[in-house]
Write an enzyme that holds these catalytic residues in place. Structure first.
Site: not given
Ligand code: PLP
Length: 383
Positions: A70-71, A156, A184, A204, A242, A331
């Site tokens: 997701g990031t 989240n 989410q 994600s 890749t 985090c």
């Molecule tokens: N966006 C939201 C709302 C999230 O809750 C998270 C992860 O906790 C992310 C983005 C980031 O996703 P990833 O852990 O796959 O990088």
């Protein structure tokens, strides 16, 4: 950990996901760009996953860009879209989002400043829902200068759902690109992109019982990005490198399982379980409140403020007794900073410091809820 109510941090990978991944690592380990049989087998794995993911979110396979999560997907969506738009329409410098976004979005937007963006934080109400009236005013005044708006689908920390259909429609009326962080949402609630005014959606795998290290960006047809990961033609030249075949294949299997679950319409049972849990926990502590409780919320999440208690301490005590919960975004745990999401919602500092997030999954059972309630009651009685 016997009781796991931290599924917004991550979900356990499904055994079927693990089986598919093991197969990829042991047998179909070729490079999907190779022309020989090993490569073709790996390519088939990736494209099968693309088709399973597309079915889950209601898009065309050509719209999907697989990423490392997701990031990275949010980085690519926001920076890639801003840089391309700004290069073509230099007057569009404004990038906007509410302060309740995930750091993946907030940091991507901050980085846009280095490329000429002006950043504006959009106000939210006490539930964290975007203030639509003030957003409309901003669009009327400065819509022609706006490049991109990013508003997450479900939060989240609180599970609060944003009115993304309305936001997307407003953006479209003003020629503004709309990104939603659906990390989410996807896999937990229905999603049909063919019917929604969303230009860029990110998600994600590890939030829907898939592996960590896989995610996706979906682009509306016609939206062009500047690529971030340079060096190869993979993902239609939108993300070089890749492919992580095993993780992508695991993601695909996770999407199929999520689609099955959504079609089986078991969501309502999840809502009842969450509501029962929420009511019982509220009754355990005087003054306990549900953060975001007056807004529509995703079914699996409840965030409860216990004024006078320290969430960081509770997380440790619960963990020692075998219950995993979170005191804010994963985090951010380990730091004593109060959640930025609750801060943006105007939650008072005492309640925010005592706020815990409980997040269920489709595998959470009534017996898990009963056991968690017993444990929580016992711990809270000792404070
Ligand atoms: N966006 C939201 C709302 C999230 O809750 C998270 C992860 O906790 C992310 C983005 C980031 O996703 P990833 O852990 O796959 O990088």
């Amino acid at each position: 950990m016997s009781l796991y109510l931290d599924n917004n941090a991550t979900t356990p990978p499904d055994t079927q996901v693990i089986d598919v991944m093991r197969c990829c690592l042991e047998e179909d380990w070729g490079n999907p760009s190779s022309a020989h049989r090993a490569g073709i087998a790996a390519r088939r794995r990736v494209e099968l996953a693309r088709s399973s993911f597309s079915r889950l979110v209601g898009c065309d396979e050509s719209q999907v860009v697989f990423t490392s999560g997701g990031t990275e997907a949010a980085n690519l969506a926001i920076l890639g879209a801003f840089r391309r738009t700004h290069a073509r329409e230099p007057e569009r410098t404004l990038v906007v989002c509410p302060g309740t976004e995930h750091p993946a979005v907030l940091d991507s937007i901050e980085r846009c400043r280095a490329f000429g963006a002006e950043v504006v934080r959009l106000p939210v109400d006490s539930n964290g829902v975007l203030d639509l009236a003030s957003f409309e005013r901003l669009l009327d005044q400065r819509g022609r200068m706006m490049a991109l708006c990013s508003v997450m689908w479900a939060n989240n920390e609180t599970g609060v759902i944003q009115p993304i259909e309305r936001i997307g429609t407003l953006c479209r009326e003003h020629g503004v690109l709309f990104h939603t962080d659906a990390v989410q949402w996807v896999g937990r609630e229905p999603c049909d992109l063919s019917n929604l005014p969303i230009d860029l959606l990110t998600c994600s795998a590890h939030k829907l019982h898939g592996p960590k290290g896989a995610g996706a960006l979906v682009l509306r047809k016609g939206v062009v990005l500047e690529s971030r990961a340079l060096g190869g033609p993979q993902e239609r030249e939108r993300r070089g490198g890749t492919e992580n075949v095993a993780a992508i294949a695991g993601f695909g299997r996770a999407c199929e399982l999520a689609s099955d679950w959504l079609h089986a319409e078991r969501r309502d049972a999840g809502v009842s379980m969450r509501d029962r849990f929420e009511a019982a926990v509220l009754a355990l502590h005087p003054g306990a409140v549900v953060n975001g409780g007056d807004a529509p919320r995703i079914w699996n999440t409840v965030n409860i403020g216990f004024p006078g208690l320290q969430a960081q301490l509770l997380v440790v005590v619960f963990s020692e007794r075998g219950l995993a919960v979170s005191g804010g975004a994963a985090c951010a745990s380990g730091s004593l900073e109060v959640s930025g999401v609750l801060g943006a919602m105007g939650v008072d500092p005492d309640t925010a410091a005592g706020s815990l997030r409980f997040s269920l999954s489709r595998d959470t059972s009534d017996a898990d809820i009963d056991a968690a309630l017993e444990l929580i009651a016992d711990v809270l009685a000792s404070f």
